[in-house]
Design an enzyme around this catalytic site. Structure first.
Site, PDB file in Angstrom:
ATOM      1  N   GLN A  65      37.658  -9.693  25.706  1.00 40.59           N
ATOM      2  CA  GLN A  65      37.986 -10.978  25.813  1.00 40.59           C
ATOM      3  C   GLN A  65      36.526 -11.778  25.301  1.00 40.59           C
ATOM      4  OE1 GLN A  65      40.712 -12.789  26.317  1.00 40.59           O
ATOM      5  NE2 GLN A  65      39.852 -14.701  26.027  1.00 40.59           N
TER       6      GLN A  65
ATOM      7  N   ASP B 226      43.123  -7.128  18.599  1.00 44.29           N
ATOM      8  CA  ASP B 226      42.796  -8.267  18.010  1.00 44.29           C
ATOM      9  C   ASP B 226      42.978  -8.586  16.670  1.00 44.29           C
ATOM     10  OD1 ASP B 226      42.411 -10.451  20.000  1.00 44.29           O
ATOM     11  OD2 ASP B 226      40.460  -9.336  20.660  1.00 44.29           O
TER      12      ASP B 226
ATOM     13  N   LYS C 193      47.529 -12.564  29.926  1.00 42.41           N
ATOM     14  CA  LYS C 193      47.654 -11.444  29.065  1.00 42.41           C
ATOM     15  C   LYS C 193      48.204 -10.299  29.675  1.00 42.41           C
ATOM     16  CE  LYS C 193      44.322 -12.753  25.659  1.00 42.41           C
ATOM     17  NZ  LYS C 193      42.921 -12.853  25.167  1.00 42.41           N
TER      18      LYS C 193
END
Ligand code: GUN
Length: 280
Positions: free
Chosen positions: A94, A117, A50
């Site tokens: 994460q 997200d 990422k």
């Protein structure tokens, strides 16, 4: 006739280029903060990917690596600092988090305007009423692939296999907003095969290797395979038995090279969307 392949690597490359071009037009670079708690090796690889993809698209990415023993209060303080930091447009924590930290409390602490997200309950609600701007990355990637493949969704019978919070449910909401007629099937569904056979668009997101067989697919259907499963021999397989399905479907995503590459590209897109909104 064998199915047309829907190329996720090409679609992801095009989206990354589009994000880079739009990011370059902003007065200052979009900022993405990725938070990793602990040393889970798979998570470390995802986070590195990422970070690299963001940097390549002109996004100022930083990864905060916190020890596994970090307690929830300390993590919430870190998130509070990122919420208040004007150089940060997007925050991604994460998952999974170590078991002593409540993921829900952490997700709810992220400023919804920076929630790249799309997991914050406010953004989940907006997704379901059709007003979301920050949409979870994999579902966003599924919709983008359907669009690039030119699949007509209005009035189409769509079946989503799987009802997870991060894929199945949001994909069903997005397909509904796109005017498809949506069925969500899951482990308690009676006669899954029959449900699948009625679908003109089938999105498989159950995490079981090759569960969807060729004779579950309607001739000419579009098949989007979200699954990434490791077989005993080390090969990757989707949730769909690819060779069987490709002989019957009209179009299909491969695994690897289908939905997978879209997820990070859509994270970059969400970061850009958050940055554009915050500079308005
Ligand atoms: N771990 C596996 N997938 C994801 C994801 O989409 N977002 C976050 N934050 N963590 C993950």
């Amino acid at each position: 006739m064998p199915a047309r392949l829907i190329d996720g690597r090409a679609a992801a490359a095009a989206l990354r280029a589009e994000v880079a071009a739009r990011a370059a037009r902003l007065p200052c670079r979009p900022g993405l903060a990725v938070v990793l708690v602990g040393e889970d090796p798979a998570s470390a690889v995802y986070v590195r990917n990422k970070d690299r993809a963001a940097s390549a698209a002109g996004i100022a990415a930083r990864t905060l690596r916190l020890p596994a023993a970090t307690d929830e209060a300390a993590l919430l303080r870190v998130i509070g600092g990122l919420n208040d930091d004007p150089s940060v447009d997007g925050i991604l924590v994460q998952l999974p988090l170590p078991p002593h930290i409540r993921s829900r409390a952490v997700i709810e602490a992220i400023d919804p305007a920076k929630d790249v997200d799309g997991f914050h309950p406010l953004n989940v609600g907006r997704l379901h009423d059709g007003t979301a701007t920050l949409v979870p990355c994999t579902p966003r990637g599924v919709m983008r692939l359907l669009a690039t493949a030119g699949v007509a969704l209005r009035g189409a019978r769509a079946l989503v296999l799987g009802r997870s919070a991060i894929v199945g449910r949001p994909v069903a909401a997005l397909l509904t907003s796109a005017d498809a007629t949506v069925t969500v099937a899951h482990s308690r569904t009676r006669d899954l095969a029959a449900e699948c056979r009625r679908a003109e668009v089938l999105v498989a997101a159950v995490g079981r290797a090759e569960m969807v067989r060729g004779d579950w697919i309607a001739p000419g259907a579009t098949v989007i395979d979200v699954g990434i499963n490791r077989l005993a021999d080390g090969r990757l397989a989707g949730d769909v038995a690819f060779a069987e399905a490709a002989a019957i479907a009209g179009a299909i995503t491969p695994v690897p090279g289908g939905v997978g590459p879209m997820t990070i590209a859509c994270l970059l897109e969400n970061t850009l969307i958050a940055a554009e909104a915050r500079r308005r």
